[in-house]
Design an enzyme around this catalytic site. Structure first.
Site, PDB file in Angstrom:
ATOM      1  CB  SER A   1     -13.850   0.101  -4.718  1.00 12.08           C
ATOM      2  OG  SER A   1     -12.461   0.149  -4.898  1.00 12.08           O
TER       3      SER A   1
HETATM    4  C1  LIG Z   1      -9.151   0.700  -4.096  1.00 10.93           C
HETATM    5  S1  LIG Z   1      -7.986  -0.536  -3.773  1.00 10.93           S
HETATM    6  C2  LIG Z   1      -8.479  -1.862  -4.789  1.00 10.93           C
HETATM    7  C3  LIG Z   1      -9.878  -2.315  -4.576  1.00 10.93           C
HETATM    8  C4  LIG Z   1     -10.194  -3.672  -5.125  1.00 10.93           C
HETATM    9  N1  LIG Z   1     -10.058  -3.755  -6.569  1.00 10.93           N
HETATM   10  C5  LIG Z   1     -11.546  -4.177  -4.694  1.00 10.93           C
HETATM   11  O1  LIG Z   1     -11.921  -5.265  -5.137  1.00 10.93           O
HETATM   12  O2  LIG Z   1     -12.249  -3.532  -3.900  1.00 10.93           O
HETATM   13  C6  LIG Z   1      -6.542   0.057  -4.635  1.00 10.93           C
HETATM   14  C7  LIG Z   1      -5.360  -0.844  -4.518  1.00 10.93           C
HETATM   15  O3  LIG Z   1      -4.400  -0.421  -5.478  1.00 10.93           O
HETATM   16  C8  LIG Z   1      -3.137  -0.796  -5.000  1.00 10.93           C
HETATM   17  N2  LIG Z   1      -2.106  -0.078  -5.748  1.00 10.93           N
HETATM   18  C9  LIG Z   1      -1.733   1.222  -5.638  1.00 10.93           C
HETATM   19  N3  LIG Z   1      -0.734   1.502  -6.488  1.00 10.93           N
HETATM   20  C10 LIG Z   1      -0.462   0.357  -7.161  1.00 10.93           C
HETATM   21  C11 LIG Z   1       0.488   0.021  -8.169  1.00 10.93           C
HETATM   22  N4  LIG Z   1       1.341   0.904  -8.657  1.00 10.93           N
HETATM   23  N5  LIG Z   1       0.483  -1.248  -8.628  1.00 10.93           N
HETATM   24  C12 LIG Z   1      -0.390  -2.162  -8.145  1.00 10.93           C
HETATM   25  N6  LIG Z   1      -1.285  -1.906  -7.180  1.00 10.93           N
HETATM   26  C13 LIG Z   1      -1.338  -0.653  -6.696  1.00 10.93           C
HETATM   27  C14 LIG Z   1      -3.197  -0.441  -3.515  1.00 10.93           C
HETATM   28  O4  LIG Z   1      -2.243  -1.166  -2.768  1.00 10.93           O
HETATM   29  C15 LIG Z   1      -4.645  -0.809  -3.179  1.00 10.93           C
HETATM   30  O5  LIG Z   1      -4.716  -2.066  -2.552  1.00 10.93           O
END
Ligand SMILES: C[S@@+](CC[C@H](N)C(=O)[O-])C[C@H]1O[C@@H](n2cnc3c(N)ncnc32)[C@H](O)[C@@H]1O
Length: 427
Positions: free
Chosen positions: A78
């Site tokens: 992000s």
């Molecule tokens: C924007 S990214 C995370 C960015 C991260 N926190 C960073 O440090 O930049 C969103 C993540 O949420 C995960 N995700 C989506 N749905 C999810 C769920 N139901 N449970 C856990 N993780 C999930 C995706 O696989 C993705 O890797």
């Protein structure tokens, strides 16, 4: 040789990091010492392997890590801008226990810096590949004390609960009961919550039988997958064999006169100007989104704008008020001789004049009552079983696990009139 190389990379990273933090402070995104210290400390480029070091330190640039077959982003590092905004909202303190939903490594390490050695950080992701990647990055950066686990956020993370903060970094449509059950007394959830198609990073704190917001901020995130996944509908209004050129993004519950709206889009439009300055657009849009009885977001390809079918405002998604086969969306124009822009609306359909006037009235009400108020809206999350008679007045948005009510306390007219159940609207 290697030493010289990595030393110069570290030096360059440190200079870029300081510049990034300075900019985030100037923008007002970083507001406190602990968030600033964390952002100054963590080597963000180690969480963006394969990217140019400059890209890792651009303050407002998300870096896509994984896409689906259609090219839609499933995971990203992000943008630092929204990460620090959410950390300011969450304010993790030394010794706290914090799970992060959605892994990448960088944000988890910022949290780890803030909670210190005595705190606990768990980063949870549904995707095995992302879990692996996050673990590798954390190892390379020397932050193996951050626990990375694979799981679906729908069920929270029970091992180690209750949690002082729950920080969600994927776009959620609902608040799963597990998050509330696993939250410590006095805890706080920070979550990008989608309401009527508009996503805001909302700070939610328990208040008796429900959660109440203390702050919210514009944001955009990759969507939640797993059991909590909830797709938006895109209703094509114009287009050809290559797909829609103009579409209306709506929440699934609304029923619309699609044939009527398609016809209306091709007919001449009505334009109205409001006298309202076009600024604080995220606040204005949220007010319109929660106030319009039936609501969608008009989206268009460049080709539809170039052909004059829709206003350029639709390129970025324009909040749209809908009534039967008629609809109005917002636009803006420069005010001659000034640097200001004025907000206006473009309306189509048999009731174009009426929907345009209704929209302009909402714009003026926002200008009069809410332009200078932060946070202007109150977002409350009640369990799905809560009877309607126990809910406060406001815009009711039905979810699977919860009933969300958005109200605008302190208007001159008092609270917005109780508007009923959203899925009955537009029928
Ligand atoms: C924007 S990214 C995370 C960015 C991260 N926190 C960073 O440090 O930049 C969103 C993540 O949420 C995960 N995700 C989506 N749905 C999810 C769920 N139901 N449970 C856990 N993780 C999930 C995706 O696989 C993705 O890797």
């Amino acid at each position: 040789m290697t030493t010289t190389c990595s030393t110069s990379t570290a030096d360059a990273a440190s200079v870029l990091r300081e510049a990034m933090v300075r900019e985030l402070r100037e923008w007002g995104a970083i507001r406190s010492e602990p968030v600033e210290q964390a952002a100054l400390t963590v080597p963000r480029h180690l969480f963006a392997p394969g990217e140019p070091i400059e890209a890792a330190y651009e303050p407002n640039k998300p870096l896509v890590v994984k896409r689906d077959e259609q090219g839609l982003a499933l995971s990203s590092l992000s943008a630092t801008h929204i990460q620090v905004v959410m950390l300011e909202q969450a304010r993790p303190e030394p010794g706290m226990r914090v799970p992060e939903v959605g892994s990448g490594g960088y944000n988890a390490v910022l949290i780890a810096e803030m909670v210190g050695e005595s705190g606990t950080v768990v980063s949870l992701d549904i995707d095995a590949e992302i879990v692996e990647r996050a673990r590798d990055c954390l190892k390379a950066a020397g932050y193996e004390r951050v626990i990375v686990a694979r799981g679906d956020a729908e069920y929270g993370y029970a091992d180690g609960a209750p949690w002082d903060r729950i920080i969600v970094t994927a776009g959620a449509w609902d608040i799963p009961p597990a998050w509330i059950e696993q939250l410590a007394p006095g805890g706080r959830i920070v979550v990008p919550l989608r309401m009527r198609g508009l996503t805001r990073s909302v700070v939610l704190e328990p208040d008796g039988d429900h959660l109440v917001s203390t702050d919210y901020h514009l944001c955009g995130f990759v969507p939640m997958q797993g059991a909590g996944r909830h797709d938006q509908r895109l209703i094509p209004l114009a287009g050809g064999p290559e797909g829609p050129e103009v579409g209306l993004r709506v929440e699934e519950e609304q029923r619309l006169d699609v044939a009527g709206m398609r016809k209306a889009l091709c007919a001449p439009a009505v334009q109205r100007w409001s006298g309202v300055d076009f600024d604080h657009v995220d606040e204005l849009d949220f007010f319109i989104g929660m106030s319009a009885p039936v609501f969608g977001v008009l989206a268009a390809r460049v080709s539809a704008v170039d052909s004059g079918l829709v206003d350029p405002a639709a390129k970025r998604g324009a909040p749209t008020l809908i009534r039967g086969a008629s609809f109005a969306y917002r636009t803006a124009r420069p005010v001659e001789g000034t640097e200001r822009y004025e907000t206006g609306v473009i309306a189509h359909g048999p009731e174009a004049v009426a929907v345009a006037d209704e929209y302009v009235e909402l714009l003026r009400r926002w200008d009069r009552d809410f332009r200078h108020r932060r946070p202007a809206a109150r977002i409350e999350v009640f369990p799905a079983a809560t009877p309607t008679s126990d809910l406060p007045k406001g815009r009711l948005i039905e979810k699977a696990h919860s009933r969300v009510v958005v109200s605008w306390p302190g208007t001159r007219e008092g609270l917005l009139r109780h508007t009923g159940i959203t899925h009955r609207e537009g029928t």
